[in-house]
Scaffold this motif. Structure first.
Motif, short mmCIF file in Angstrom:
data_model
loop_
_atom_site.label_atom_id
_atom_site.label_comp_id
_atom_site.label_asym_id
_atom_site.label_seq_id
_atom_site.Cartn_x
_atom_site.Cartn_y
_atom_site.Cartn_z
N GLU A 57 -2.87 7.23 -3.64
CA GLU A 57 -4.16 7.15 -2.95
C GLU A 57 -5.28 6.67 -3.87
O GLU A 57 -6.08 5.82 -3.48
N ARG B 277 -4.96 2.92 -4.49
CA ARG B 277 -5.35 2.18 -3.27
C ARG B 277 -6.87 2.11 -3.14
O ARG B 277 -7.42 1.07 -2.82
N GLU B 278 -7.53 3.24 -3.37
CA GLU B 278 -9.00 3.30 -3.24
C GLU B 278 -9.67 2.36 -4.24
O GLU B 278 -10.63 1.66 -3.90
N SER C 229 0.82 -1.22 0.00
CA SER C 229 0.00 0.00 0.00
C SER C 229 0.85 1.27 0.00
O SER C 229 0.45 2.28 -0.57
N VAL D 140 -6.18 2.05 3.70
CA VAL D 140 -7.31 2.85 3.23
C VAL D 140 -8.31 3.07 4.36
O VAL D 140 -8.82 4.19 4.55
#
Length: 182
Positions: A40, A43-44, A35, A126
């Motif tokens: 970001e 990851r989402e 991660s 997350v």
């Protein structure tokens, strides 16, 4: 062989929860990585794919419990909870410790080598990042959405300015916040 990958986010911050996730895949998910090596947005996107392709368990332990029981106790508790919820032949945890849980197989840098641990790393990060951004709305002066409670220079300066708030880990004492003799 069914593998359950386990990883955590939030072991080292000065504020917020510890989040530990376990993942057992039912379907393949591609383009996984540690991660910390993903941006970001990626990851989402992977977070939703992993949730839809796996049996998973996310354990959230608040800062007060960390202060009262200690970090090792909290990690052990989370590992046992994940094992009790997810069936697997192997439980691989990123790192070098079993935390006293006999079923755990620790693997250093597993979050860069084993897809189930990569996935657990993403679920944990997350989840924790979302919590810290929500807490940032309640405590805007600390800018938690930016540093996520980690001991950055900015965070240390904000603690010096505003003091600790209710989500800070009172048992964590960084050197930068210690009184000096001189």
């Amino acid at each position: 062989m069914v593998v359950c990958g386990i990883d955590e986010a939030g072991r080292g911050p000065l504020a917020g929860p510890l989040v530990v996730a376990g993942v057992v895949f039912e379907k393949k998910v591609y383009k996984l990585n540690d991660s910390k090596l993903l941006d970001e947005k990626k990851r989402e996107t992977l977070f939703e794919k992993i949730k839809n392709a796996s049996h998973h368990k996310i354990v959230i332990i608040d800062n007060k419990t960390i202060d009262e029981k200690g970090l090792s106790f909290c990690i052990t508790k989370a590992l046992k909870e994940i094992i009790s919820c997810l069936e697997a032949h192997k439980y691989i945890f990123d790192g070098n410790s079993k935390f006293g849980v006999k079923e755990i197989e620790p693997v250093i840098k597993a979050d860069m080598k084993i897809k189930e641990v990569m996935a657990a790393s993403i679920l944990a990060k997350v989840t924790r990042d979302k919590i810290m951004c929500e807490l940032s709305l309640k405590y805007p002066e600390y800018n938690f959405c930016k540093h996520k409670g980690y001991p950055t220079k900015e965070h240390i300066e904000l603690i010096k300015k505003y003091g600790l708030c209710e989500i800070h880990r009172k048992s964590f004492r960084p050197k930068a916040l210690q009184p000096t003799l001189f």
